[in-house]
Design a protein around this motif. Sequence first.
Motif, PDB file in Angstrom:
ATOM      1  N   PRO A 310      44.423  43.267  34.173  1.00  0.00           N
ATOM      2  CA  PRO A 310      44.751  42.639  35.460  1.00  0.00           C
ATOM      3  C   PRO A 310      45.965  41.716  35.411  1.00  0.00           C
ATOM      4  N   THR A 311      46.300  41.190  34.252  1.00  0.00           N
ATOM      5  CA  THR A 311      47.374  40.194  34.237  1.00  0.00           C
ATOM      6  C   THR A 311      48.738  40.785  33.899  1.00  0.00           C
ATOM      7  N   ALA A 312      48.742  41.982  33.305  1.00  0.00           N
ATOM      8  CA  ALA A 312      50.011  42.545  32.866  1.00  0.00           C
ATOM      9  C   ALA A 312      50.851  42.985  34.058  1.00  0.00           C
ATOM     10  N   HIS A 313      52.152  42.965  33.866  1.00  0.00           N
ATOM     11  CA  HIS A 313      53.062  43.442  34.908  1.00  0.00           C
ATOM     12  C   HIS A 313      53.273  44.936  34.710  1.00  0.00           C
ATOM     13  N   THR A 314      53.038  45.718  35.751  1.00  0.00           N
ATOM     14  CA  THR A 314      53.135  47.174  35.617  1.00  0.00           C
ATOM     15  C   THR A 314      53.901  47.771  36.787  1.00  0.00           C
ATOM     16  N   ALA A 315      54.145  49.077  36.679  1.00  0.00           N
ATOM     17  CA  ALA A 315      54.866  49.780  37.740  1.00  0.00           C
ATOM     18  C   ALA A 315      54.044  49.831  39.022  1.00  0.00           C
ATOM     19  N   LEU A 316      52.724  49.700  38.898  1.00  0.00           N
ATOM     20  CA  LEU A 316      51.878  49.741  40.096  1.00  0.00           C
ATOM     21  C   LEU A 316      52.014  48.475  40.937  1.00  0.00           C
ATOM     22  N   ASP A 317      52.362  47.373  40.289  1.00  0.00           N
ATOM     23  CA  ASP A 317      52.465  46.105  41.022  1.00  0.00           C
ATOM     24  C   ASP A 317      53.521  46.175  42.109  1.00  0.00           C
ATOM     25  N   LYS A 318      54.569  46.960  41.833  1.00  0.00           N
ATOM     26  CA  LYS A 318      55.639  47.084  42.815  1.00  0.00           C
ATOM     27  C   LYS A 318      55.127  47.729  44.082  1.00  0.00           C
ATOM     28  N   ILE A 319      54.244  48.694  43.876  1.00  0.00           N
ATOM     29  CA  ILE A 319      53.742  49.454  45.014  1.00  0.00           C
ATOM     30  C   ILE A 319      52.631  48.684  45.710  1.00  0.00           C
ATOM     31  N   ILE A 320      51.780  48.065  44.918  1.00  0.00           N
ATOM     32  CA  ILE A 320      50.689  47.286  45.491  1.00  0.00           C
ATOM     33  C   ILE A 320      50.925  45.842  45.114  1.00  0.00           C
ATOM     34  N   PRO A 321      51.727  45.161  45.908  1.00  0.00           N
ATOM     35  CA  PRO A 321      52.103  43.814  45.487  1.00  0.00           C
ATOM     36  C   PRO A 321      50.937  42.842  45.635  1.00  0.00           C
ATOM     37  N   CYS A 322      50.250  42.624  44.561  1.00  0.00           N
ATOM     38  CA  CYS A 322      49.150  41.674  44.603  1.00  0.00           C
ATOM     39  C   CYS A 322      49.742  40.280  44.446  1.00  0.00           C
ATOM     40  N   VAL A 323      49.230  39.363  45.217  1.00  0.00           N
ATOM     41  CA  VAL A 323      49.763  38.012  45.118  1.00  0.00           C
ATOM     42  C   VAL A 323      49.128  37.300  43.937  1.00  0.00           C
ATOM     43  N   ASP A 324      49.751  36.252  43.506  1.00  0.00           N
ATOM     44  CA  ASP A 324      49.226  35.562  42.335  1.00  0.00           C
ATOM     45  C   ASP A 324      48.003  34.731  42.702  1.00  0.00           C
ATOM     46  N   THR A 325      47.309  34.314  41.667  1.00  0.00           N
ATOM     47  CA  THR A 325      46.036  33.639  41.875  1.00  0.00           C
ATOM     48  C   THR A 325      46.189  32.346  42.653  1.00  0.00           C
ATOM     49  N   ALA A 326      47.297  31.656  42.435  1.00  0.00           N
ATOM     50  CA  ALA A 326      47.502  30.385  43.138  1.00  0.00           C
ATOM     51  C   ALA A 326      47.514  30.611  44.646  1.00  0.00           C
ATOM     52  N   THR A 327      48.193  31.665  45.067  1.00  0.00           N
ATOM     53  CA  THR A 327      48.273  31.964  46.490  1.00  0.00           C
ATOM     54  C   THR A 327      46.923  32.403  47.038  1.00  0.00           C
ATOM     55  N   ALA A 328      46.232  33.194  46.249  1.00  0.00           N
ATOM     56  CA  ALA A 328      44.906  33.627  46.668  1.00  0.00           C
ATOM     57  C   ALA A 328      44.019  32.412  46.885  1.00  0.00           C
ATOM     58  N   GLU A 329      44.137  31.477  45.960  1.00  0.00           N
ATOM     59  CA  GLU A 329      43.338  30.261  46.045  1.00  0.00           C
ATOM     60  C   GLU A 329      43.680  29.488  47.319  1.00  0.00           C
ATOM     61  N   GLU A 330      44.943  29.480  47.650  1.00  0.00           N
ATOM     62  CA  GLU A 330      45.419  28.800  48.857  1.00  0.00           C
ATOM     63  C   GLU A 330      44.803  29.399  50.112  1.00  0.00           C
ATOM     64  N   ALA A 331      44.848  30.749  50.171  1.00  0.00           N
ATOM     65  CA  ALA A 331      44.277  31.434  51.329  1.00  0.00           C
ATOM     66  C   ALA A 331      42.790  31.130  51.441  1.00  0.00           C
ATOM     67  N   ARG A 332      42.158  31.184  50.297  1.00  0.00           N
ATOM     68  CA  ARG A 332      40.734  30.944  50.258  1.00  0.00           C
ATOM     69  C   ARG A 332      40.424  29.506  50.694  1.00  0.00           C
ATOM     70  N   SER A 333      41.243  28.570  50.235  1.00  0.00           N
ATOM     71  CA  SER A 333      40.960  27.168  50.521  1.00  0.00           C
ATOM     72  C   SER A 333      41.107  26.869  52.017  1.00  0.00           C
ATOM     73  N   GLN A 334      41.969  27.665  52.697  1.00  0.00           N
ATOM     74  CA  GLN A 334      42.075  27.490  54.145  1.00  0.00           C
ATOM     75  C   GLN A 334      40.749  27.824  54.818  1.00  0.00           C
ATOM     76  N   SER A 335      40.141  28.903  54.359  1.00  0.00           N
ATOM     77  CA  SER A 335      38.868  29.284  54.957  1.00  0.00           C
ATOM     78  C   SER A 335      37.778  28.282  54.573  1.00  0.00           C
ATOM     79  N   LYS A 336      37.872  27.741  53.345  1.00  0.00           N
ATOM     80  CA  LYS A 336      36.929  26.696  52.934  1.00  0.00           C
ATOM     81  C   LYS A 336      37.091  25.446  53.796  1.00  0.00           C
ATOM     82  N   GLU A 337      38.357  25.129  54.040  1.00  0.00           N
ATOM     83  CA  GLU A 337      38.666  23.932  54.814  1.00  0.00           C
ATOM     84  C   GLU A 337      38.006  24.002  56.191  1.00  0.00           C
ATOM     85  N   VAL A 338      38.176  25.153  56.847  1.00  0.00           N
ATOM     86  CA  VAL A 338      37.616  25.306  58.183  1.00  0.00           C
ATOM     87  C   VAL A 338      36.091  25.232  58.122  1.00  0.00           C
ATOM     88  N   THR A 339      35.512  25.917  57.163  1.00  0.00           N
ATOM     89  CA  THR A 339      34.059  25.860  57.012  1.00  0.00           C
ATOM     90  C   THR A 339      33.604  24.412  56.825  1.00  0.00           C
TER      91      THR A 339
END
Length: 523
Positions: A310-339
């Motif tokens: 999951p952490t390695a950089h591969t040719a698939l990342d270009k096609i499926i641009p997964c965001v980094d964990t920090a950003t995921a955490e940010e998105a998640r924290s917004q939903s936590k905040e509202v809750t």
Amino acid sequence: MLSFNTKASSFLALAALILFFLTFFSSPADAAIGGGVVARRSVLENETVLVLAKERTRRKDPLDDRRYYTGGWNITNKHYFASVLYTGTPLFLVAAFWFVLFGVFLLLACMYVCCCRRRSYGYSRAAYALSLILLTLFTIAAIIGAIVLYTGQAKFHNSTKDTLEYVLGQADSTVGNLKSFSNYLTNAKTVGVGQVFLPKDVQSNIDNVNALVTSAADTLESATKNNKDDIFNYLDTVGLILIIVAAVMLTLAFLGFLLSVSGLQFLVYILVIIGWILVALTFILCGVFLVLHNVMGDTCVAMNEWVVNPTAHTALDKIIPCVDTATAEEARSQSKEVTFQVVHLVNGFIANVSNVNLPPIAGRLSYNQSGPLVPLLCNPYNPDKTDRKACIPGEVGFTNATQVWKNFECQVANNKCTTVGRLMPSMYDQMSGAVNVSYGLYHYGPFLTDLVDCTFVRDTFATIHKDHCPDLRLYSKLVYIGLVKVSAAVMLSLVFWMVYARERRHRKYMRLADAAASAQATK
Ligand SMILES: *[C@@H]1O[C@H](CO)[C@@H](O)[C@H](O)[C@H]1NC(C)=O
Ligand SMILES: *[C@@H]1O[C@H](CO)[C@@H](O)[C@H](O)[C@H]1NC(C)=O
Ligand SMILES: *[C@@H]1O[C@H](CO)[C@@H](O)[C@H](O)[C@H]1NC(C)=O
Ligand SMILES: *[C@@H]1O[C@H](CO)[C@@H](O)[C@H](O)[C@H]1NC(C)=O
Ligand SMILES: *[C@@H]1O[C@H](CO)[C@@H](O)[C@H](O)[C@H]1NC(C)=O
Ligand SMILES: *[C@@H]1O[C@H](CO)[C@@H](O)[C@H](O)[C@H]1NC(C)=O
């Protein structure tokens, strides 16, 4: 080079997935989540680059002087395509050689038949019998090949369809979840108890997240809708072509056998010419299918390697641009905040209004509330938005808060409680709505995180690899084997139609000669 690469998967399925997630993560979805910028993963200086399906894709690259290609699975790389296309060369060569050599042979045979017709023939009973036996064997082989091809294509079609349906199902459920999530968000904005509403900044965050989620859901949904029919049409077309090939080759083998056995030479020659072209085309189709088979196999292996690293950089990342964990955490924290904020708001109302006894504190809402205290709602998060270990005894959870609070309702006249109780029905309704919303957001939070950090795609890929790849591998191999078998068998039977027709003609000639000789002898 001709060997089957063992892992196979649905290239189509991947193409579909890629399409979905490309559209899903393309703008405006990658603009922002609740103000948090979603950064596409970029290669850090010291980050390891994982070459996907490295062993499998080590093939000669015709664009690079036939040196071995080492870039791994990478559909943005033309060398990858060149090298995988190159795996079909033996079959393309067979088709070309067959076409040229047999064409020359036909020409010579025609000249021979036309010019030297009346030459005397050598005839041997053994050669005649052998050619008949071989002709029969090759015809049977062609029939078996056609059957293998037919069953193979049916199974291949089904397993590809299953895979696609699984992928589409995943996309549909994603759309469904996104829409529900968006609904909860919309409701959350209007949540208020008594005269208290969510803070303004929380409300505008809700708007941001909601716009994002809605557009993502819409994009994904329309991508699914628009491509679904096309993809299935292509799939059906491939299936139909294979069925036609099987049927035509079967008919050809059978007809050729009948005609040459019954000695209808002229028709046999017409059939030989048709077969000559068809065999060349079938070999080309074999080559195409082998290439497809290899690409699918590479894709399957690449997907699996991507899943387990999951952490390695591969040719698939270009096609499926997964965001980094920090950003995921940010998105998640917004939903936590509202809750958190919604629960906080409800509890504030309970503690500061409904549980306050008479006489009221100045300025506080008073409506003749009395009786036992209303239990607080258990907030799943601490103020710093970390998960709370456990609720304080006496707090109620999301699942049965509305049920419990029902007991604290009072009857109302003139905006005052006339019976024992601490919640007027309007308050109860507002509080229930708030619980519903915060529970919804709480419930969909993990889904959102999975989506954003690609856990969802990884799970999908893992399932495809585990549940769909083996079947796809097996059946695409079956189709390929069927194609090779049927084209080789028809090719050989074609030769033997002619050999047998020749032997048959010689035999007839010899018999006539014998008959003439014996007639002369008896005279
Ligand atoms: C990568 O480089 C950065 C800074 O150059 C450093 O902070 C980080 O620890 C490095 N990571 C690894 C895995 O070497
Ligand atoms: C894939 O191919 C492209 C084009 O050749 C190249 O720029 C890119 O670095 C390759 N990706 C990986 C992961 O090798
Ligand atoms: C009750 O109101 C006071 C001030 O109005 C506030 O500081 C306090 O946080 C409220 N209590 C709860 C539980 O929200
Ligand atoms: C609420 O539900 C949980 C389990 O769902 C149960 O353990 C608990 O006793 C319930 N609380 C009340 C007050 O009904
Ligand atoms: C206030 O509530 C009590 C019951 O707790 C009831 O007996 C009383 O009549 C109510 N007062 C008014 C003004 O409704
Ligand atoms: C929450 O509200 C929606 C409608 O807004 C409803 O369909 C759903 O059943 C409610 N959920 C709960 C747990 O009450």
